[in-house]
Design a protein around this motif. Sequence first.
Motif, mmCIF file in Angstrom:
data_model
loop_
_atom_site.group_PDB
_atom_site.id
_atom_site.type_symbol
_atom_site.label_atom_id
_atom_site.label_comp_id
_atom_site.label_asym_id
_atom_site.label_seq_id
_atom_site.Cartn_x
_atom_site.Cartn_y
_atom_site.Cartn_z
ATOM 1 N N UNK A 1 0.846 -1.197 0.000
ATOM 2 C CA UNK A 1 0.000 0.000 0.000
ATOM 3 C C UNK A 1 0.883 1.249 0.000
ATOM 4 N N UNK A 2 0.678 2.188 -0.921
ATOM 5 C CA UNK A 2 1.493 3.411 -0.937
ATOM 6 C C UNK A 2 1.447 4.199 0.372
ATOM 7 N N UNK A 3 0.395 4.000 1.172
ATOM 8 C CA UNK A 3 0.281 4.706 2.444
ATOM 9 C C UNK A 3 0.988 3.974 3.584
ATOM 10 N N UNK A 4 1.496 2.785 3.329
ATOM 11 C CA UNK A 4 2.190 2.016 4.362
ATOM 12 C C UNK A 4 3.470 2.756 4.777
ATOM 13 N N UNK B 1 8.497 5.808 3.562
ATOM 14 C CA UNK B 1 9.935 5.981 3.768
ATOM 15 C C UNK B 1 10.697 5.876 2.454
ATOM 16 N N UNK B 2 10.284 4.961 1.592
ATOM 17 C CA UNK B 2 10.928 4.808 0.290
ATOM 18 C C UNK B 2 10.684 6.035 -0.573
ATOM 19 N N UNK C 1 4.285 -3.694 -6.294
ATOM 20 C CA UNK C 1 4.775 -2.634 -5.409
ATOM 21 C C UNK C 1 4.560 -1.270 -6.058
ATOM 22 N N UNK C 2 4.524 -0.211 -5.265
ATOM 23 C CA UNK C 2 4.447 1.133 -5.855
ATOM 24 C C UNK C 2 5.709 1.457 -6.637
#
Length: 344
Positions: free
Chosen positions: A162-165, A170-171, A193-194
């Motif tokens: 999830x992009x909000x994870x 951090x990435x 993955x995003x």
Amino acid sequence: MSPSTPPALAEAPVLAHVVRGGFVESAHRASVAVTRPDGTVHEAWGDPLDPILPRSSNKPLQAVGMLRAGLRLPAPHLALACASHSGEPFHLEGVRAILAGVGLTEADLRNTPDLPYDPAERDAWVAAGRGPVSIAQNCSGKHAAMLATCRVNGWDLTGYLDPAHPLQRAIDVAVEDLAGEPVAATVVDGCGAPVMAISLAGLARAFGRLAIAEAGTPERAVRDAVRAHPELLGGSRRDVTALIRGTDGVIAKDGAESVYAVGLPDGRGVAVKVADGGPRARAVVLAAVLRRLGIESAAYDVLQYSPVLGHGVPVGSVVAVGIEDGSDLTRRNAHGDGPPALRV
């Protein structure tokens, strides 16, 4: 209404010809950015400031984000975290070792199941009666490292895509920092993955920074791992592996849809995007740019080997055009101020 064609694709000049028996059969358009050690744009073909999707060329930047978030891996496993691996046995063993180090197994991977990337490994896999699985997919090293980063921080393991994870946030911060620009968009990569969109200049700038990173930094750890273990980054028969092995001091990463990024030992960066997304011109264009920049490499024969076949034998090849002589060359500074200028 469908999206308009972005400038990095629409304005890309022809930089490769497909030549059959002396006849130009097809042409490939590409955009290229070359950045100086200070991150400003030195040379460009096409628009270097328009966002593109670097795809797997982002992986070393994503690995920096994971290290900054507390991940610690030995160099071989860190190279796998940056990899689009070929699916050879030593790749899969390394992925399992990353997972086992934090008490996980391949069942915890959430990347898209697939067959091995390397054709010989894929054929052997299918002949053995095996089907697509997540660990065989070329991004499984990155996903294992993502899971390990989550485990170290006590973050949720099931929602790490999830992009909000917290992992992906951090990435995202690391990608923006290394590229020196905001992420223009975040979409879903082929592995699930995003993937963050940045400009070719930003991608080149990031790789230049990795190449000259100071000792003791996450950036230097990634640089050293990739330099020491290029076979884990790619595979036994991959041009990115040959490029790193055969060229002093470079760090490089190939990406889907015909992207290539290279950091040079003096801090310059190079990023290539072939507009049509087909892979056959990508390494050929990159080799011509590196030659133009005066880079010596034992890998040029591999990078430039893109034969055109007739009746099963070579009757031509894919060749770069307009690069070594500077044709179609434009330049812009790193911030895009002002119109394109003549190369000086």
